[in-house]
Design an enzyme around this catalytic site. Structure first.
Site, PDB file in Angstrom:
ATOM      1  N   GLY A 129       7.481  -2.607  -2.980  1.00  0.00           N
ATOM      2  CA  GLY A 129       6.952  -1.264  -2.849  1.00  0.00           C
ATOM      3  C   GLY A 129       7.320  -0.384  -4.017  1.00  0.00           C
ATOM      4  O   GLY A 129       6.916  -0.626  -5.158  1.00  0.00           O
ATOM      5  N   ARG A 130       8.124   0.617  -3.745  1.00  0.00           N
ATOM      6  CA  ARG A 130       8.424   1.622  -4.766  1.00  0.00           C
ATOM      7  C   ARG A 130       9.151   1.072  -5.979  1.00  0.00           C
ATOM      8  O   ARG A 130       9.029   1.600  -7.071  1.00  0.00           O
ATOM      9  CB  ARG A 130       9.180   2.791  -4.133  1.00  0.00           C
ATOM     10  CG  ARG A 130       8.208   3.723  -3.453  1.00  0.00           C
ATOM     11  CD  ARG A 130       8.781   4.529  -2.316  1.00  0.00           C
ATOM     12  NE  ARG A 130       7.738   5.414  -1.807  1.00  0.00           N
ATOM     13  CZ  ARG A 130       6.743   5.029  -1.012  1.00  0.00           C
ATOM     14  NH1 ARG A 130       6.663   3.764  -0.638  1.00  0.00           N
ATOM     15  NH2 ARG A 130       5.830   5.876  -0.603  1.00  0.00           N
TER      16      ARG A 130
ATOM     17  N   ASN B 207       9.047  -6.867   3.695  1.00  0.00           N
ATOM     18  CA  ASN B 207       8.959  -5.644   2.899  1.00  0.00           C
ATOM     19  C   ASN B 207      10.185  -4.789   3.200  1.00  0.00           C
ATOM     20  O   ASN B 207      10.714  -4.826   4.298  1.00  0.00           O
ATOM     21  CB  ASN B 207       7.658  -4.907   3.276  1.00  0.00           C
ATOM     22  CG  ASN B 207       7.524  -3.532   2.653  1.00  0.00           C
ATOM     23  OD1 ASN B 207       7.236  -2.565   3.351  1.00  0.00           O
ATOM     24  ND2 ASN B 207       7.713  -3.435   1.355  1.00  0.00           N
ATOM     25  N   GLY B 208      10.634  -4.042   2.195  1.00  0.00           N
ATOM     26  CA  GLY B 208      11.716  -3.095   2.431  1.00  0.00           C
ATOM     27  C   GLY B 208      12.956  -3.366   1.597  1.00  0.00           C
ATOM     28  O   GLY B 208      13.614  -4.384   1.782  1.00  0.00           O
TER      29      GLY B 208
ATOM     30  N   LYS C 149       0.443  -4.900   9.156  1.00  0.00           N
ATOM     31  CA  LYS C 149       1.725  -4.486   8.562  1.00  0.00           C
ATOM     32  C   LYS C 149       2.439  -3.598   9.570  1.00  0.00           C
ATOM     33  O   LYS C 149       1.901  -2.587  10.004  1.00  0.00           O
ATOM     34  CB  LYS C 149       1.513  -3.724   7.250  1.00  0.00           C
ATOM     35  CG  LYS C 149       2.816  -3.393   6.514  1.00  0.00           C
ATOM     36  CD  LYS C 149       2.530  -2.791   5.141  1.00  0.00           C
ATOM     37  CE  LYS C 149       3.811  -2.658   4.323  1.00  0.00           C
ATOM     38  NZ  LYS C 149       4.732  -1.632   4.851  1.00  0.00           N
TER      39      LYS C 149
ATOM     40  N   PRO D 196       0.850  -1.193   0.000  1.00  0.00           N
ATOM     41  CA  PRO D 196       0.000   0.000   0.000  1.00  0.00           C
ATOM     42  C   PRO D 196       0.883   1.239   0.000  1.00  0.00           C
ATOM     43  O   PRO D 196       1.771   1.367   0.842  1.00  0.00           O
ATOM     44  CB  PRO D 196      -0.779  -0.131   1.321  1.00  0.00           C
ATOM     45  CG  PRO D 196       0.046  -1.017   2.191  1.00  0.00           C
ATOM     46  CD  PRO D 196       0.808  -1.923   1.274  1.00  0.00           C
ATOM     47  N   MET D 197       0.656   2.143  -0.945  1.00  0.00           N
ATOM     48  CA  MET D 197       1.480   3.355  -1.056  1.00  0.00           C
ATOM     49  C   MET D 197       0.571   4.564  -1.245  1.00  0.00           C
ATOM     50  O   MET D 197      -0.148   4.660  -2.240  1.00  0.00           O
ATOM     51  CB  MET D 197       2.468   3.222  -2.216  1.00  0.00           C
ATOM     52  CG  MET D 197       3.545   2.168  -1.986  1.00  0.00           C
ATOM     53  SD  MET D 197       4.667   1.931  -3.385  1.00  0.00           S
ATOM     54  CE  MET D 197       3.709   0.781  -4.400  1.00  0.00           C
TER      55      MET D 197
ATOM     56  N   GLN E 287      -6.265  -1.630   3.179  1.00  0.00           N
ATOM     57  CA  GLN E 287      -5.486  -1.261   4.355  1.00  0.00           C
ATOM     58  C   GLN E 287      -6.199  -0.140   5.111  1.00  0.00           C
ATOM     59  O   GLN E 287      -6.564   0.886   4.524  1.00  0.00           O
ATOM     60  CB  GLN E 287      -4.071  -0.800   4.020  1.00  0.00           C
ATOM     61  CG  GLN E 287      -3.256  -0.609   5.307  1.00  0.00           C
ATOM     62  CD  GLN E 287      -1.876  -0.066   5.104  1.00  0.00           C
ATOM     63  OE1 GLN E 287      -1.704   1.064   4.686  1.00  0.00           O
ATOM     64  NE2 GLN E 287      -0.860  -0.873   5.438  1.00  0.00           N
TER      65      GLN E 287
ATOM     66  N   CYS F 183       3.291   3.067   9.293  1.00  0.00           N
ATOM     67  CA  CYS F 183       3.538   4.380   8.703  1.00  0.00           C
ATOM     68  C   CYS F 183       4.026   5.362   9.770  1.00  0.00           C
ATOM     69  O   CYS F 183       3.383   5.506  10.818  1.00  0.00           O
ATOM     70  CB  CYS F 183       2.278   4.913   8.040  1.00  0.00           C
ATOM     71  SG  CYS F 183       2.513   6.531   7.257  1.00  0.00           S
TER      72      CYS F 183
END
Length: 334
Positions: free
Chosen positions: A239-240, A217-218, A145, A23-24, A76, A106
């Site tokens: 993610g990105r 993640n990451g 998350k 989720p972004m 989310q 976040c």
């Protein structure tokens, strides 16, 4: 009497979380998710974070809009009030989402001021109450998350205790961003880059809690890295890297399932019916085309492709013809 059987657990369906797209905020809207689904038929997609207050108090149920093609799809939520989150989760389940995910990762100031996101790692008992309320309200999986820690709370014992409470609350899937978060002094962008990655801590979590589906993640940017993590864990969340170079999703899909890679041009052309239907609804092209800019990342003509779209998508009357023009730029450069 017929024998009773237990419902299937998430661990029995761990492959459902094998590849996920994170989720972004401001990025993974419904247009982005439709595009990502064309690139990866199996990846689990996640919405941008939606606050429980927006759904329950604000009645902004339009935020739940999505297309059937996006599934499997998770909603989310952000929040810290168990009853409010339970109601928001019901809205999500009723709207057809396959999973409800709670944001405990976040680090932005805005999120902290609402008492949700990464600051909730300081209140694991409250998170457990939220999860239990959500699980009691819906029949779809409720997942969390989180980060590996926050501020000076940066040891395995803290993550271990958090995980124990999540399991007690009924969590079967935990998505772990393998960096801690600094709640003061770092921007959200810096929190994605400056705190060091600690993949081993997440691996250890899986070893010690084998019945938990653990998704990492990451900092994951290549097919080889995805495969390496999957040798240790149940799933990987991109993610990105997947947003800026979305063809990575197709490459991961091909590597994991032995299927041929789709041509980039074919993926783009498969967007045409969607784009034209959205334009007919009154959606401006720029809201869709911004997600397509990275499709030719690293390919000859990619810069001209991006420039053509960026310069034209905001103009009145911009439509599918602009994307055809951008394709022409690619063939001319090549």
């Amino acid at each position: 009497m017929l024998p009773t059987t237990s419902p299937p657990t998430a661990l029995q369906h761990a492959d459902d979380w094998r590849v996920c797209v994170a989720p972004m905020m401001d990025w993974t809207d419904r247009h982005c998710r439709y595009f990502h689904r064309l690139l990866s038929p199996r990846a689990r997609l996640y919405t941008e974070m939606v606050t429980s207050a927006a759904l329950v108090r604000g009645q902004q149920l339009r935020l739940l809009e999505h297309s059937q093609q996006e599934h499997p799809l998770a909603l989310q939520l952000g929040g810290s009030d168990p009853s409010e989150l339970a109601q928001a989760a019901r809205f999500g389940a009723d709207a057809g989402y396959d999973e409800i995910n709670l944001n405990v990762g976040c680090p932005s100031d805005r999120v902290q001021s609402g008492r949700f996101g990464a600051c909730l790692m300081y209140e694991p008992a409250l998170v457990a109450d939220c999860v239990k309320a959500m699980r009691d309200a819906v029949g779809v999986p409720v997942t969390v998350k989180c980060r590996i820690g926050v501020d000076d709370q940066d040891d395995y014992a803290g993550l271990q205790r958090f995980t124990e409470l999540m399991l007690e609350a009924g969590v079967e899937v935990l998505v772990v961003h393998a960096r801690k978060a600094w709640l003061k002094g770092l921007s959200p962008k810096e929190n994605r880059e400056i705190p060091p990655l600690d993949y081993e801590r997440v691996y250890r979590l899986k070893r010690e809690f084998p019945r938990l589906v653990v998704v990492i993640n990451g900092g994951i940017t290549t097919v080889a890295e995805v495969q390496a993590h999957l040798a240790q864990l149940d799933g990987v969340m991109l993610g990105r890297a997947a947003y800026h170079d979305p063809y990575l999703l197709a490459q991961v899909e091909a590597a994991l399932h032995g299927e041929p890679l789709p041509l980039r041009d074919d993926v783009l052309r498969h967007m045409q019916p969607y784009v034209e239907a959205e334009l007919a609804r009154g959606t401006a092209l720029k809201h869709i085309s911004r997600h397509l800019l990275g499709l030719y990342q690293g390919e000859p003509g990619a810069r001209a492709f991006r420039r053509t779209i960026s310069e034209g998508a905001h103009l009145p009357g911009a439509g599918w013809g602009l994307l055809e023009q951008a394709l022409t730029q690619l063939s001319t450069t090549a």
